[in-house]
Design a protein around this motif. Structure first.
Motif, mmCIF file in Angstrom:
data_model
loop_
_atom_site.group_PDB
_atom_site.id
_atom_site.type_symbol
_atom_site.label_atom_id
_atom_site.label_comp_id
_atom_site.label_asym_id
_atom_site.label_seq_id
_atom_site.Cartn_x
_atom_site.Cartn_y
_atom_site.Cartn_z
ATOM 1 N N UNK A 248 0.832 -1.206 0.000
ATOM 2 C CA UNK A 248 0.000 0.000 0.000
ATOM 3 C C UNK A 248 0.868 1.259 0.000
ATOM 4 N N UNK A 249 2.144 1.101 0.329
ATOM 5 C CA UNK A 249 3.061 2.250 0.379
ATOM 6 C C UNK A 249 3.167 2.914 -0.998
ATOM 7 N N UNK A 250 3.313 2.119 -2.062
ATOM 8 C CA UNK A 250 3.409 2.694 -3.411
ATOM 9 C C UNK A 250 2.139 3.440 -3.784
ATOM 10 N N UNK A 251 1.004 2.904 -3.372
ATOM 11 C CA UNK A 251 -0.273 3.562 -3.682
ATOM 12 C C UNK A 251 -0.428 4.847 -2.872
ATOM 13 N N UNK A 252 0.046 4.864 -1.645
ATOM 14 C CA UNK A 252 0.015 6.100 -0.846
ATOM 15 C C UNK A 252 0.906 7.156 -1.496
ATOM 16 N N UNK A 253 2.043 6.727 -2.033
ATOM 17 C CA UNK A 253 2.936 7.657 -2.735
ATOM 18 C C UNK A 253 2.248 8.197 -3.989
ATOM 19 N N UNK A 254 1.574 7.314 -4.714
ATOM 20 C CA UNK A 254 0.806 7.711 -5.901
ATOM 21 C C UNK A 254 -0.269 8.734 -5.519
ATOM 22 N N UNK A 255 -0.959 8.474 -4.399
ATOM 23 C CA UNK A 255 -2.004 9.390 -3.920
ATOM 24 C C UNK A 255 -1.422 10.760 -3.606
ATOM 25 N N UNK A 256 -0.254 10.800 -2.975
ATOM 26 C CA UNK A 256 0.392 12.074 -2.672
ATOM 27 C C UNK A 256 0.768 12.847 -3.921
ATOM 28 N N UNK A 257 1.305 12.141 -4.909
ATOM 29 C CA UNK A 257 1.696 12.777 -6.172
ATOM 30 C C UNK A 257 0.498 13.462 -6.821
ATOM 31 N N UNK A 258 -0.610 12.723 -6.946
ATOM 32 C CA UNK A 258 -1.781 13.296 -7.616
ATOM 33 C C UNK A 258 -2.541 14.285 -6.733
ATOM 34 N N UNK A 259 -2.443 14.156 -5.417
ATOM 35 C CA UNK A 259 -3.006 15.180 -4.530
ATOM 36 C C UNK A 259 -2.280 16.503 -4.761
ATOM 37 N N UNK A 260 -0.947 16.438 -4.868
ATOM 38 C CA UNK A 260 -0.162 17.652 -5.136
ATOM 39 C C UNK A 260 -0.563 18.249 -6.477
ATOM 40 N N UNK A 261 -0.766 17.411 -7.467
ATOM 41 C CA UNK A 261 -1.193 17.910 -8.779
ATOM 42 C C UNK A 261 -2.537 18.631 -8.649
ATOM 43 N N UNK A 262 -3.445 18.061 -7.858
ATOM 44 C CA UNK A 262 -4.739 18.699 -7.633
ATOM 45 C C UNK A 262 -4.607 20.043 -6.934
ATOM 46 N N UNK A 263 -3.725 20.116 -5.939
ATOM 47 C CA UNK A 263 -3.472 21.381 -5.236
ATOM 48 C C UNK A 263 -2.992 22.432 -6.234
ATOM 49 N N UNK A 264 -2.080 22.050 -7.081
ATOM 50 C CA UNK A 264 -1.539 22.955 -8.098
ATOM 51 C C UNK A 264 -2.666 23.479 -8.983
ATOM 52 N N UNK A 265 -3.583 22.597 -9.369
ATOM 53 C CA UNK A 265 -4.687 22.989 -10.248
ATOM 54 C C UNK A 265 -5.634 23.990 -9.587
ATOM 55 N N UNK A 266 -5.985 23.769 -8.316
ATOM 56 C CA UNK A 266 -6.956 24.661 -7.663
ATOM 57 C C UNK A 266 -6.313 25.936 -7.122
ATOM 58 N N UNK A 267 -4.991 26.011 -7.119
ATOM 59 C CA UNK A 267 -4.314 27.172 -6.539
ATOM 60 C C UNK A 267 -4.619 28.472 -7.273
ATOM 61 N N UNK A 268 -5.011 28.371 -8.533
ATOM 62 C CA UNK A 268 -5.331 29.561 -9.319
ATOM 63 C C UNK A 268 -6.815 29.893 -9.321
ATOM 64 N N UNK A 269 -7.592 29.153 -8.533
ATOM 65 C CA UNK A 269 -9.010 29.473 -8.400
ATOM 66 C C UNK A 269 -9.945 28.626 -9.236
ATOM 67 N N UNK B 203 -2.851 -1.047 8.610
ATOM 68 C CA UNK B 203 -3.440 0.290 8.638
ATOM 69 C C UNK B 203 -2.654 1.299 9.486
ATOM 70 N N UNK B 204 -1.365 1.015 9.742
ATOM 71 C CA UNK B 204 -0.519 1.928 10.502
ATOM 72 C C UNK B 204 -0.361 3.223 9.701
ATOM 73 N N UNK B 205 -0.882 4.295 10.221
ATOM 74 C CA UNK B 205 -0.912 5.566 9.503
ATOM 75 C C UNK B 205 0.474 6.146 9.247
ATOM 76 N N UNK B 206 1.419 5.946 10.151
ATOM 77 C CA UNK B 206 2.741 6.571 10.017
ATOM 78 C C UNK B 206 3.410 6.328 8.675
ATOM 79 N N UNK B 207 3.660 5.077 8.284
ATOM 80 C CA UNK B 207 4.315 4.818 6.999
ATOM 81 C C UNK B 207 3.475 5.268 5.802
ATOM 82 N N UNK B 208 2.152 5.148 5.891
ATOM 83 C CA UNK B 208 1.294 5.578 4.786
ATOM 84 C C UNK B 208 1.344 7.098 4.623
ATOM 85 N N UNK B 209 1.281 7.823 5.731
ATOM 86 C CA UNK B 209 1.358 9.284 5.673
ATOM 87 C C UNK B 209 2.718 9.722 5.133
ATOM 88 N N UNK B 210 3.773 9.070 5.594
ATOM 89 C CA UNK B 210 5.111 9.412 5.103
ATOM 90 C C UNK B 210 5.198 9.192 3.595
#
Length: 160
Positions: free
Chosen positions: A1-22, A129-136
């Motif tokens: 699940x670590x790779x998928x959490x990393x994937x989620x972070x990558x695309x979350x950042x992309x989403x942040x970038x998209x909404x940053x301009x309104x 479901x240990x949040x620490x490694x997934x959040x990292x």
């Protein structure tokens, strides 16, 4: 699940970038192939909710070439402060059995002085479901999207 959490972070950042301009985020579906390569589809529909539903269907169905996939959609969550804009990230790891996680990244829209708040890990359904490694892993994935992460870091407000 670590790779998928990393994937989620990558695309979350992309989403942040998209909404940053309104802009309202057009739902996006990001995925990872067995060779480690990422792909992304914008879910362009007449209605954003329709796009999000199509993304949820795609996550449920999966694709034989995906090892993991992520849906990022613009929405709201309810926090102590009330109804708050947020990117809702649903991530699925495929394999012998599916594992999943859901994260919300609250933000303040650009017309009110754009800010990104601390992610809220809302639902984790996996063998560890240990949040620490997934959040990292999530934050490592976000940092790997260099341009988007710069926007995230520049507008970080950890008060919420």
């Amino acid at each position: 699940m670590i790779d998928t959490a990393r994937l989620a972070g990558f695309f979350a950042a992309h989403g942040v970038w998209c909404v940053s301009e309104g802009e309202t985020l057009i739902p996006l579906l990001g995925y990872q192939h067995a060779d480690g390569e990422y792909g992304m589809d914008r879910l362009m529909f007449d209605d954003f909710a329709e796009g999000a539903r199509a993304g949820q269907d795609a996550l449920a169905d999966g694709d034989p070439s995906w090892v993991g996939a992520v849906l990022v959609a613009d929405g709201y969550i309810h926090l102590e402060q009330g109804k708050t804009d947020a990117l809702i990230i649903e991530a699925v790891q495929y394999g012998p059995y599916r594992q999943s996680m859901q994260v919300a990244v609250p933000y303040r829209p650009a017309d009110h002085g754009f800010a990104v708040h601390k992610p809220k890990f809302m639902d984790i359904d996996c063998d560890d479901p240990n949040l620490g490694p997934l959040a990292e892993a999530f934050f490592v994935g976000a940092a790997s999207h260099t341009e988007a992460n710069a926007v995230w870091e520049a507008h970080l407000d950890e008060s919420i």
